[in-house]
Design an enzyme around this catalytic site. Sequence first.
Site, PDB file in Angstrom:
ATOM      1  CE  LYS A  68      -8.976 -49.983   7.300  1.00  0.00           C
ATOM      2  NZ  LYS A  68     -10.426 -49.906   7.124  1.00  0.00           N
ATOM      3  CB  VAL A 101      -6.447 -50.061  11.474  1.00  0.00           C
ATOM      4  CG1 VAL A 101      -6.055 -49.063  10.398  1.00  0.00           C
ATOM      5  CG2 VAL A 101      -7.766 -50.721  11.126  1.00  0.00           C
ATOM      6  CG  ASP A 148     -18.487 -53.053   5.159  1.00  0.00           C
ATOM      7  OD1 ASP A 148     -19.578 -52.775   5.702  1.00  0.00           O
ATOM      8  OD2 ASP A 148     -17.489 -53.402   5.802  1.00  0.00           O
ATOM      9  N   GLY A 165      -6.219 -48.643  15.936  1.00  0.00           N
ATOM     10  CA  GLY A 165      -7.491 -49.181  16.415  1.00  0.00           C
ATOM     11  C   GLY A 165      -8.155 -49.907  15.282  1.00  0.00           C
ATOM     12  N   GLY A 173     -11.495 -51.996  13.299  1.00  0.00           N
ATOM     13  CA  GLY A 173     -12.931 -52.085  13.093  1.00  0.00           C
ATOM     14  C   GLY A 173     -13.270 -53.554  13.122  1.00  0.00           C
ATOM     15  N   GLY A 174     -14.122 -53.933  14.046  1.00  0.00           N
ATOM     16  CA  GLY A 174     -14.482 -55.338  14.139  1.00  0.00           C
ATOM     17  C   GLY A 174     -13.270 -56.167  14.522  1.00  0.00           C
ATOM     18  CG  MET A 175     -13.465 -60.117  14.513  1.00  0.00           C
ATOM     19  SD  MET A 175     -13.083 -60.233  16.275  1.00  0.00           S
ATOM     20  CE  MET A 175     -11.970 -61.649  16.241  1.00  0.00           C
TER      21      MET A 175
END
Lengths: 718, 203
Positions: free
Chosen positions: A114, A99, A207, A92, A94-96
Amino acid sequence: MTVHDRDRLSMLFESALSRPAAERDLYLDEACSGDATLRRELASLLAAHTSAAEHFDALAASLHLAPPDDEQLVEALRAALAGTYRIERELGGGGMSRVFLAEEIALGRRVVIKTVPRETSAAVNLERFRREIAVIAQLQHPHIVPLLTANAGGQLLFYTMPYVAGESLRVKLAASGPLAVSEALAIWRDVLDALAHAHASAVVHRDVKPANILISGRNAIVADFGIARAIELSASPTNATITGPIGTPAYMAPEQANPHDPIDHRADIYSAGLVMYEMLAGRTPFRAATAREYITAHATQTPEPLPDRDIPPRVAELVMRCLAKEPEARPASANAILAELDDAPSAHGHRRLRRWMLAAAALTGVSVAMYAFRSNRAVPATSRSTRHVVADSVRQWYQRGKAEQHRRTREGSSVAMRLLERAVAADSEFANAWAAIALTAQFASIRGWHVNGRSPDSLVALAVRASRRAVDLDSTSVEAWTAAGKVAGTIDLEDRASALFALRRAIALDSNFAEAWFEFGLAEEEALDPKEAEHAWLRAAALDPANVQVLAFLAFHCLWYDDFAQGQRWADSAVALSPSYFLARDAAAYIAIARGQAATAARHAEAELRVGGHEPLIPPSILATAAIGQADTARATRFARQAESLVVNTSRPSKHEVSYLAAALAAVGDTSRAIRWLTAYSPRGDLHFQLHLKRDPGLRWIARVQPALLTPEPGTSR
Amino acid sequence: MTTSPPPEVSFTPLLDALARGERDALHTLFPLVYEELRAVARRQRRGWRGDLTLETTALVHEAYLKLVDQARVSAASRAHFLAVAAKAMRQILCNYAMHKRRLKRGGGIEHVPLDTDADVPEGPDLSDEHTAMLTALDDALRTLETVDRRQAEIVECRFFGGMSIDDTAEALATSPATVKRHWTLARTWLYREMKLRILDADA
């Protein structure tokens, strides 16, 4: 349109898409061969393609439909990883980004891969990204998920990290709501510990958010260190794709919203405060829903107070202080927060010590690329200079030595070296004097000077020894790190990462030290990142407006990027401040040549000749090039020959001199001799030489005539 | 959440027929899957006991996943079943969007009883923007069906069903490369159409 036509259309469309954008027009011309309707249709579809993909993904996401897997991405990734990693499944994204869980075949261990979103990776310079990642990959800490590799396959950019079994703090908070104060504190300490370590290495996370904090057993481990910054730094300056702020709006410090604001470790402090707030309150301190609302809230809204529960007032006060809008009002560092937490009564009194031992254990046996930093990685960040008292007489020798070095002449270097050696003879623990020795030796060595009986080669050896000693003596000395960066950049010209690492560390220690910014700019320019270089040099100039070296390099920078009018302003200021400084004269002269003002160029060269003695090949080379500008070939040839004859009399001309000589020879039409000189000085092993070859207006022809000279030789050091 | 009983209808014979290329089987199978999908959504709705936090579209998607998960279909006919379910997803979502637009146009006066006219239970609204996009997509898909029916089916599978390239290729009896190629074109083509439709509607 028949189905057959649709088939043809889809084939042509796919084929056009597979070509570089610049070639598509030509392809359509050929493929449609006179069918104007078909060509129009394809051109219209090609124009809509990128938005179409984005809108479909966005619509699918908003309808809670799983966006169809981008099979091409997975296939490209599989192809790029073949033989090295085997993809097990997607975890799944994160964002665009996407992973994946994968197995590293050689070691049989699980890693997480990633991908960087395609829109972003298209703008990224891979070499630069790799270098940035190399810096981050040096972070070794029990609460940091280390980076393993960064690589690319086709248009795909990805990086790997070890697989950490467990869940993210995001998942944990979603499942359980606010945490017990003791648990929140334990997680926060781990996060702060990780941040303190990274900040000491001049790496800012940028981040920090619950999704990047992994909870594994009783430990919190922070992932994705510095990735945001690495992507930003390696984005090509001409590509405007990455324009907006990088980070996650809900957890972004106010200053991060403006891409032009300098970001330092205090942005992470802010985000860490938000994370702690959310652990204690179960929600963020702002009423916002969209990215835009969050950005506004960070800038303007007062955070809501923490809920009235069992939170110790000192902890609550500390969290709220992290959320200050102004970086200056936040706690100064992650270490400062940890110290305050330690002062606050808690059940974790002994944890810090254990952490230190863990950290030290993690560092043992880690191979660190940089020679200078091995010994002090485990040294707590206390300043030796505050403990080490330097006698006034010694300090005076040091200061006079630095002043002599700043004259940037052979004599100046010689006097500086004597004074500085006297200083360290009297006080061998005076870190900054060692740093100054390193800089003086480095400066003289690259000019091929002999100083006080030392050959250029032995000066290099001295520079290495002295910079290492400086950093060993005081790992909090900005001058020591600056010298280490400068020297690292000299001994291994291929390895900008080490130089940038040390210089970043210097800047992190004192962002007002102009010299560090200057060296950082030089390293960036040599790494062919003009945007970053100019930014650094402007910072240096703002901090130290009288630094002629900075002004001269800004002038060169403008010369290289064809901004001659601005370049002349910088060069004129440098000459006005220090008429005898040869680099200022060189810059002024070559800018004058570029502007067609040959007489002015000649005037600068003659002034340089009058001062004499620095880089003797350069004035006649300038005069030759300027004479061509005045169409006086005979005079030009005379000066070019004169410059060439000087090579014989000079023990070791600097590479600067050789490049200007080559420019002069080329100007008089003798490119083959120019190439012979350039080849003799092995430009392929020297990034600074490369910089001149690629950027000097008088040498850009090399790219056409002899492109092989512009390919750096990997792993070469001088 | 209450556990839903498995679907009572057996899809297998119809799926086998579909796999043999009997397109007529689709006309029988589709309403069954469609009804089943609505039924699952309704059951889920009751299971939530008035919890309105989930959007309607999320609810339908949940139902889709559940149906796909529970329907006892053989591995051989799984892809065909997925394709039919994807078509049903399209129908339900697009009906919902159109229903919502009707309500909006009628100023909310027109009352539509739950579970009869409306295809799905109500939840928090789909945004106006997405309602418009969904309606435009449905319109554009209808046009595409007249031009290239296969491409429209590929969009149903990929977009509404979230099916992989390989599953789509299997369900539609074609090659993955063809699916990929048509999907790329169809997506772009539809987007261009949708933009025109939305602009027209705004004008």
